[in-house]
Motif scaffolding. Structure first.
Motif, short mmCIF file in Angstrom:
data_model
loop_
_atom_site.label_atom_id
_atom_site.label_comp_id
_atom_site.label_asym_id
_atom_site.label_seq_id
_atom_site.Cartn_x
_atom_site.Cartn_y
_atom_site.Cartn_z
N GLU A 133 0.83 -1.21 0.00
CA GLU A 133 0.00 0.00 0.00
C GLU A 133 0.86 1.26 0.00
N LYS A 134 1.96 1.21 0.76
CA LYS A 134 2.87 2.37 0.81
C LYS A 134 3.46 2.66 -0.57
N TYR A 135 3.93 1.64 -1.25
CA TYR A 135 4.48 1.82 -2.60
C TYR A 135 3.42 2.38 -3.55
N GLN A 136 2.24 1.83 -3.47
CA GLN A 136 1.17 2.29 -4.37
C GLN A 136 0.82 3.75 -4.10
N SER A 137 0.75 4.12 -2.83
CA SER A 137 0.43 5.51 -2.47
C SER A 137 1.51 6.47 -2.92
N ALA A 138 2.76 6.02 -2.87
CA ALA A 138 3.90 6.87 -3.25
C ALA A 138 4.17 6.84 -4.74
N GLY A 139 3.43 6.02 -5.49
CA GLY A 139 3.66 5.92 -6.92
C GLY A 139 4.93 5.19 -7.29
N ILE A 140 5.39 4.28 -6.42
CA ILE A 140 6.61 3.53 -6.67
C ILE A 140 6.26 2.20 -7.32
N GLY A 141 6.74 1.97 -8.53
CA GLY A 141 6.49 0.72 -9.22
C GLY A 141 7.05 -0.45 -8.43
N ASN A 142 6.34 -1.56 -8.44
CA ASN A 142 6.76 -2.70 -7.64
C ASN A 142 6.27 -4.01 -8.27
N SER A 143 6.73 -5.10 -7.70
CA SER A 143 6.43 -6.43 -8.23
C SER A 143 5.07 -6.96 -7.81
N GLY A 144 4.47 -6.35 -6.79
CA GLY A 144 3.35 -7.01 -6.12
C GLY A 144 3.90 -8.08 -5.20
N LEU A 145 3.06 -8.60 -4.31
CA LEU A 145 3.52 -9.60 -3.35
C LEU A 145 3.89 -10.90 -4.07
N VAL A 146 5.02 -11.46 -3.69
CA VAL A 146 5.51 -12.71 -4.27
C VAL A 146 5.75 -13.70 -3.13
N ASP A 147 5.13 -14.86 -3.21
CA ASP A 147 5.32 -15.90 -2.19
C ASP A 147 6.50 -16.78 -2.59
N ARG A 148 7.62 -16.63 -1.88
CA ARG A 148 8.82 -17.42 -2.15
C ARG A 148 8.86 -18.70 -1.32
N PHE A 149 7.80 -19.04 -0.63
CA PHE A 149 7.65 -20.21 0.23
C PHE A 149 8.44 -20.07 1.53
N TYR A 150 9.70 -19.70 1.46
CA TYR A 150 10.52 -19.52 2.65
C TYR A 150 10.28 -18.15 3.29
N PHE A 151 9.75 -17.23 2.50
CA PHE A 151 9.38 -15.89 2.96
C PHE A 151 8.53 -15.25 1.87
N GLU A 152 7.83 -14.19 2.23
CA GLU A 152 7.11 -13.39 1.25
C GLU A 152 7.98 -12.21 0.84
N ALA A 153 7.86 -11.78 -0.41
CA ALA A 153 8.76 -10.76 -0.94
C ALA A 153 7.99 -9.71 -1.73
N LEU A 154 8.57 -8.52 -1.76
CA LEU A 154 8.03 -7.40 -2.53
C LEU A 154 9.23 -6.61 -3.04
N TYR A 155 9.29 -6.39 -4.36
CA TYR A 155 10.46 -5.78 -4.98
C TYR A 155 10.11 -4.42 -5.56
N ALA A 156 11.07 -3.49 -5.46
CA ALA A 156 10.94 -2.18 -6.09
C ALA A 156 12.32 -1.74 -6.54
N ARG A 157 12.41 -1.16 -7.72
CA ARG A 157 13.70 -0.64 -8.19
C ARG A 157 13.74 0.86 -7.95
N ILE A 158 14.70 1.27 -7.11
CA ILE A 158 14.88 2.68 -6.76
C ILE A 158 16.11 3.17 -7.52
N GLY A 159 15.88 3.94 -8.58
CA GLY A 159 17.00 4.26 -9.46
C GLY A 159 17.50 2.97 -10.09
N HIS A 160 18.79 2.67 -9.89
CA HIS A 160 19.38 1.43 -10.41
C HIS A 160 19.33 0.29 -9.40
N ILE A 161 18.89 0.56 -8.17
CA ILE A 161 19.05 -0.39 -7.07
C ILE A 161 17.76 -1.18 -6.84
#
Length: 318
Positions: A242-270
């Motif tokens: 929700e924070k990413y969406q409110s800030a207009g930051i592109g992201n992967s959406g929630l990803v279930d990696r089985f060992y943990f849940e993940a959410l990715y965003a590219r900030i500049g090149h990082i």
């Protein structure tokens, strides 16, 4: 501390050209435990290995994608430039310096950085790391050293240290770390800032460097792919979406990696990931044989026979 505040560093993922050599370096030289040998969930033809503390605790794992046909990366600005590992004290740094000399590991000797002792070193493929001493450190708790590893437990690596990021757009990036990720600058030197999050200390810090002169890094083996920061649970990572969406930051959406849940965003090149602390690495293998067999999440288990026929095997039985 609100539920969605970052707790510290979760893991760092880099790229290797040789999973077997990398395995031997991390287990036999560094003394970290292989807690999971699985495949890249986005590319099942390549390994994803996880090296951590004795139990695969969050905040202790350095992971690798095995891309044997990828070109070598090039170090430079606009990249995650160095991962770090925590050791208990300055005496442990001296132990590793001698160990590196014995094993022919390229290193730069023990130095000081923001008042703490560090030991920069390299893997054979040029990947940059450093050991950081926890002497007088306070903050995020470390993990547990590998009980059956080759390094004495009172000297051994037991967690991830400050992650180093180098960018040409220093002020803009620092502002995002502060305003979006909740980090606080606690020290600065020439063109370098030390920021921390959560309980802080070596397990919750970022070393941010300014470099407008060096050419941009090029992704490939020997370079870091992404860094992840810790969140407590599913509710927290949903709040981050929700924070990413409110800030207009592109992201992967929630990803279930089985060992943990993940959410990715590219900030500049990082590429920055936020990940939940659980479920963790202990649920699908016995403690005694963690990492000895190819582990697959349930959604890939039906493809096991095919995956095992395609992926190059290597022996991780201890």
């Amino acid at each position: 501390m609100t539920n969605n505040q970052l707790l510290g560093i979760h893991h760092v993922t880099a790229m290797t050209d040789d999973a077997e050599r990398n395995y031997k370096f991390f287990t036999e030289v560094l003394g970290m435990r292989l807690v999971k040998k699985t495949v890249n969930q986005d590319d099942i033809y390549t390994y994803h290995t996880f090296f951590a503390d004795d139990e695969g605790s969050p905040g202790t794992d350095m992971t690798f994608f095995d891309f044997p046909n990828n070109p070598k990366g090039a170090a430079g600005t606009n990249s995650i430039s160095r991962a770090a590992f925590r050791v208990p004290n300055d005496e442990a740094l001296a132990y590793y310096e001698q160990r590196f000399n014995e094993y022919g590991v390229k290193h730069e000797g023990i130095q000081s950085l923001f008042g703490k002792k560090v030991l920069p070193f390299e893997e054979a493929d040029g990947q940059s790391y450093q050991l950081v001493s926890d002497e007088n450190n306070k903050g995020v708790a470390p993990g547990k050293p590998w009980k059956n590893g080759p390094v004495p437990t009172d000297k051994a690596i037991y967690g991830l240290g400050p992650i180093e990021i180098t960018v040409s757009y220093f002020e803009d990036f620092k502002k995002i770390l502060e305003q979006i990720y909740g980090m606080k600058e606690i020290a600065s030197e020439d063109n370098v800032a030390l920021l921390e999050v959560g309980e802080g200390g070596n397990g919750g810090q970022v070393i941010l460097r300014k470099d407008t002169e060096t050419p941009a890094a090029r992704q490939g083996y020997g370079e870091v792919h992404h860094v992840s920061f810790r969140l407590p649970d599913h509710e927290a990572i949903e709040q981050w979406l929700e924070k990413y969406q409110s800030a207009g930051i592109g992201n992967s959406g929630l990803v279930d990696r089985f060992y943990f849940e993940a959410l990715y965003a590219r900030i500049g090149h990082i590429l920055i990931e936020v990940s939940t602390d659980g479920p963790g690495f202990m649920g699908d293998e016995p403690y005694e044989t963690l990492g000895e067999s190819l582990a697959l999440p349930p959604f890939l288990e039906k493809q096991r026979e095919y995956i095992e026929s395609e992926i190059r095997p290597f022996n991780t039985k201890r």
